[in-house]
Design a protein around this motif. Structure first.
Motif, PDB file in Angstrom:
ATOM      1  N   LEU A   1      14.584   0.499   0.048  1.00  0.00           N
ATOM      2  CA  LEU A   1      13.845   0.392  -1.215  1.00  0.00           C
ATOM      3  C   LEU A   1      12.390   0.025  -0.961  1.00  0.00           C
ATOM      4  O   LEU A   1      11.478   0.566  -1.595  1.00  0.00           O
ATOM      5  CB  LEU A   1      14.513  -0.657  -2.111  1.00  0.00           C
ATOM      6  N   ARG A   2      12.162  -0.903  -0.017  1.00  0.00           N
ATOM      7  CA  ARG A   2      10.795  -1.279   0.324  1.00  0.00           C
ATOM      8  C   ARG A   2      10.029  -0.088   0.883  1.00  0.00           C
ATOM      9  O   ARG A   2       8.844   0.113   0.585  1.00  0.00           O
ATOM     10  CB  ARG A   2      10.823  -2.406   1.350  1.00  0.00           C
ATOM     11  N   ALA A   3      10.694   0.741   1.692  1.00  0.00           N
ATOM     12  CA  ALA A   3      10.045   1.913   2.284  1.00  0.00           C
ATOM     13  C   ALA A   3       9.593   2.908   1.224  1.00  0.00           C
ATOM     14  O   ALA A   3       8.655   3.675   1.454  1.00  0.00           O
ATOM     15  CB  ALA A   3      10.987   2.590   3.276  1.00  0.00           C
ATOM     16  N   LEU A   4      10.243   2.879   0.060  1.00  0.00           N
ATOM     17  CA  LEU A   4       9.841   3.756  -1.047  1.00  0.00           C
ATOM     18  C   LEU A   4       8.808   3.099  -1.949  1.00  0.00           C
ATOM     19  O   LEU A   4       8.459   3.640  -2.997  1.00  0.00           O
ATOM     20  CB  LEU A   4      11.068   4.156  -1.872  1.00  0.00           C
TER      21      LEU A   4
ATOM     22  N   PHE B   1       0.804  -1.219   0.000  1.00  0.00           N
ATOM     23  CA  PHE B   1       0.000   0.000   0.000  1.00  0.00           C
ATOM     24  C   PHE B   1       0.841   1.276   0.000  1.00  0.00           C
ATOM     25  O   PHE B   1       0.288   2.373  -0.023  1.00  0.00           O
ATOM     26  CB  PHE B   1      -0.932   0.010   1.213  1.00  0.00           C
ATOM     27  N   ALA B   2       2.152   1.128   0.044  1.00  0.00           N
ATOM     28  CA  ALA B   2       3.022   2.312   0.060  1.00  0.00           C
ATOM     29  C   ALA B   2       2.852   3.107  -1.228  1.00  0.00           C
ATOM     30  O   ALA B   2       2.752   2.546  -2.317  1.00  0.00           O
ATOM     31  CB  ALA B   2       4.477   1.897   0.237  1.00  0.00           C
ATOM     32  N   ASP B   3       2.843   4.411  -1.089  1.00  0.00           N
ATOM     33  CA  ASP B   3       2.687   5.285  -2.259  1.00  0.00           C
ATOM     34  C   ASP B   3       3.985   6.010  -2.584  1.00  0.00           C
ATOM     35  O   ASP B   3       3.976   7.128  -3.087  1.00  0.00           O
ATOM     36  CB  ASP B   3       1.570   6.305  -2.001  1.00  0.00           C
ATOM     37  N   GLY B   4       5.112   5.377  -2.286  1.00  0.00           N
ATOM     38  CA  GLY B   4       6.396   6.002  -2.544  1.00  0.00           C
ATOM     39  C   GLY B   4       6.742   6.028  -4.023  1.00  0.00           C
ATOM     40  O   GLY B   4       6.031   5.464  -4.868  1.00  0.00           O
TER      41      GLY B   4
ATOM     42  N   LEU C   1       8.804   4.437  -5.709  1.00  0.00           N
ATOM     43  CA  LEU C   1       9.137   3.156  -6.332  1.00  0.00           C
ATOM     44  C   LEU C   1       7.950   2.193  -6.358  1.00  0.00           C
ATOM     45  O   LEU C   1       8.128   1.019  -6.670  1.00  0.00           O
ATOM     46  CB  LEU C   1      10.316   2.497  -5.599  1.00  0.00           C
ATOM     47  N   LYS C   2       6.772   2.680  -6.067  1.00  0.00           N
ATOM     48  CA  LYS C   2       5.587   1.819  -6.134  1.00  0.00           C
ATOM     49  C   LYS C   2       5.430   1.293  -7.555  1.00  0.00           C
ATOM     50  O   LYS C   2       5.500   2.045  -8.530  1.00  0.00           O
ATOM     51  CB  LYS C   2       4.337   2.579  -5.716  1.00  0.00           C
ATOM     52  N   GLY C   3       5.207   0.005  -7.673  1.00  0.00           N
ATOM     53  CA  GLY C   3       5.078  -0.615  -8.988  1.00  0.00           C
ATOM     54  C   GLY C   3       6.392  -1.033  -9.599  1.00  0.00           C
ATOM     55  O   GLY C   3       6.414  -1.633 -10.686  1.00  0.00           O
ATOM     56  N   ARG C   4       7.503  -0.744  -8.921  1.00  0.00           N
ATOM     57  CA  ARG C   4       8.832  -1.134  -9.410  1.00  0.00           C
ATOM     58  C   ARG C   4       9.314  -2.382  -8.684  1.00  0.00           C
ATOM     59  O   ARG C   4       9.031  -2.577  -7.495  1.00  0.00           O
ATOM     60  CB  ARG C   4       9.841  -0.010  -9.169  1.00  0.00           C
TER      61      ARG C   4
ATOM     62  N   ALA D   1      15.496   5.776  -7.110  1.00  0.00           N
ATOM     63  CA  ALA D   1      14.139   6.209  -7.434  1.00  0.00           C
ATOM     64  C   ALA D   1      14.134   7.377  -8.419  1.00  0.00           C
ATOM     65  O   ALA D   1      13.315   7.425  -9.346  1.00  0.00           O
ATOM     66  CB  ALA D   1      13.394   6.607  -6.155  1.00  0.00           C
ATOM     67  N   ALA D   2      15.063   8.300  -8.233  1.00  0.00           N
ATOM     68  CA  ALA D   2      15.123   9.457  -9.128  1.00  0.00           C
ATOM     69  C   ALA D   2      15.479   9.041 -10.546  1.00  0.00           C
ATOM     70  O   ALA D   2      14.905   9.542 -11.524  1.00  0.00           O
ATOM     71  CB  ALA D   2      16.158  10.458  -8.594  1.00  0.00           C
TER      72      ALA D   2
END
Length: 399
Positions: A222-225, A179-182, A184-187, A393-394
């Motif tokens: 990475l998971r946190a993002l 559910f994280a919206d960081g 990297l969501k979807g990566r 992420a950038a």
């Protein structure tokens, strides 16, 4: 937090079902509502009364409930959830899911749902390693199912190995990552970590010094993002990251196979300290010390995982990050390594004994790219991980 999230929890029939009682409590502590579904086999391990009391909701058990089916209750259950969680996901349940069977309420819900599905496998180590289970796992991953665990350890059957269901807080972390919206969501990101152990005989091995702590920190960052992380680790001392898919390996060849099996991914971070060489013919028996002299060991070169994946013509990750632990001429050696391997970045550090970095809680790295080198200040390994994750992420956002 999981405030307002609705979790449909499918409890399978395995001894690990007892962990679901604590899992329900942990989810509700974080604001989620839990709607429980139990298979008939699950009722042999935990009672519907216990589950219902902790969830604060009725336990659903029957496919053909005359009270609910007038409104197609089994379809409605599968549609109102934000996530369907199967825990424990037994070998039987995984096989039915992969085969598209709908023989009871649990499997019918899983066939009818259009929401994300996560499984927490739990079974005997032989069952987990069986080719049929691994085929089913591959099918489920290809279908977009998220997998958390299993862990390695002692089992109720008395055996040891992979097959233990992840702990409740590990599953909670994986759900939070979904559910994280960081950024990297979807990566999907592959991280390798820890040393490899190359056997000499059953009691001796060759290894590089690595605690695995930096790799764990990177996976957590990475998971946190919001990334889906596949964490391939050798026998490291550091605790494993939470909320990620963990693949335990021992040798360089096993790590290579696991890394290739994880592809395709958006980025690969190769932080493992892979042994460059192995004994060509490891002994099946302990080599005895004799008066005749020292044993002669013939070495063979291990696969170069970083170079192989960096130089792939098809399926190469969009960003490949290698690591270089150096004791002399750090920037020059790391720059040469980046060019030789073909990766996009090298994270280099000085591991000379006087730095205290090897096995310590801090790191001082230099980021090497085609643009040159960038010195980062000495800081905690968690801070290094967050800075690297932000940089990854950038770059992925641009491409």
């Amino acid at each position: 937090m999981l405030t307002g999230k609705r979790i449909l929890l499918v409890i399978g029939g395995g001894i690990a079902a007892y962990k679901c009682l604590d899992l329900i409590r942990r989810l509700r502590e974080r604001g989620a509502s839990v709607t429980p579904v139990m298979t008939r086999a699950a009722e042999q391990f935990v009672t519907p009364l216990s589950v219902s009391a902790l969830a604060g909701e009725e336990v659903h058990r029957d496919l053909f409930d005359l009270t609910k089916e007038a409104e197609m209750g089994h379809i409605q259950l599968s549609r109102v959830a934000d996530l369907v969680l199967v825990a424990p996901a037994t070998a039987d349940l995984m096989g039915k899911m992969a085969g598209g069977l709908a023989s009871d309420l649990a499997t019918t819900l899983l066939m009818a749902t259009d929401t994300p599905v996560m499984i927490a496998p739990a079974m005997n180590v032989r069952m987990w390693d069986h080719p049929a289970t691994q085929r089913n796992l591959a099918t489920l991953l290809a279908d977009g199912v998220t997998v958390v665990g299993p862990n390695e350890g002692d089992m109720a059957c008395g055996e040891y190995g992979p097959g233990r269901m992840s702990e409740p807080l590990e599953i909670v972390a994986a759900i939070q990552a979904v559910f994280a919206d960081g950024p990297l969501k979807g990566r999907k990101v592959l991280v390798t970590s820890g040393p490899t152990h190359e056997p000499i005989d059953p009691v001796r091995y060759i290894a590089n010094r690595s605690s695995g702590s930096q790799g764990t920190a990177i996976a957590n960052a990475l998971r946190a993002l919001g990334a889906e992380v596949i964490f391939v680790t050798g026998p490291a001392e550091a605790p494993r990251p939470t909320g990620v898919q963990i693949v335990e390996v021992e040798t360089a060849r096993e790590m290579r196979e696991a890394a290739l099996a994880a592809l395709p991914v958006d980025a690969g971070v190769f932080a493992a300290a892979v042994a460059d060489w192995r004994v060509a013919s490891a002994s099946n028996s302990k080599i005895k010390k004799t008066k005749g002299g020292l044993p002669v060991l013939e070495f063979a070169e291990n696969p170069d995982i970083l170079a192989e994946i960096s130089q792939m013509t098809e399926g190469r990750p969009g960003l490949v990050v290698g690591f270089a632990a150096e004791t002399d001429d750090v920037v020059a050696n790391a720059t040469s390594k980046r060019q030789r391997k073909g990766c996009d970045w090298i994270v280099a550090n000085d591991v000379s004994p006087e730095t205290g970095i090897m096995g310590g809680s801090e790191n001082a790295v230099v980021l090497i790219s085609k643009e040159g080198s960038e010195d980062w200040p000495r800081m905690g390994k968690d801070e290094v991980a967050r800075a690297l994750a932000d940089r990854i992420a950038a770059v992925l956002a641009q491409g």
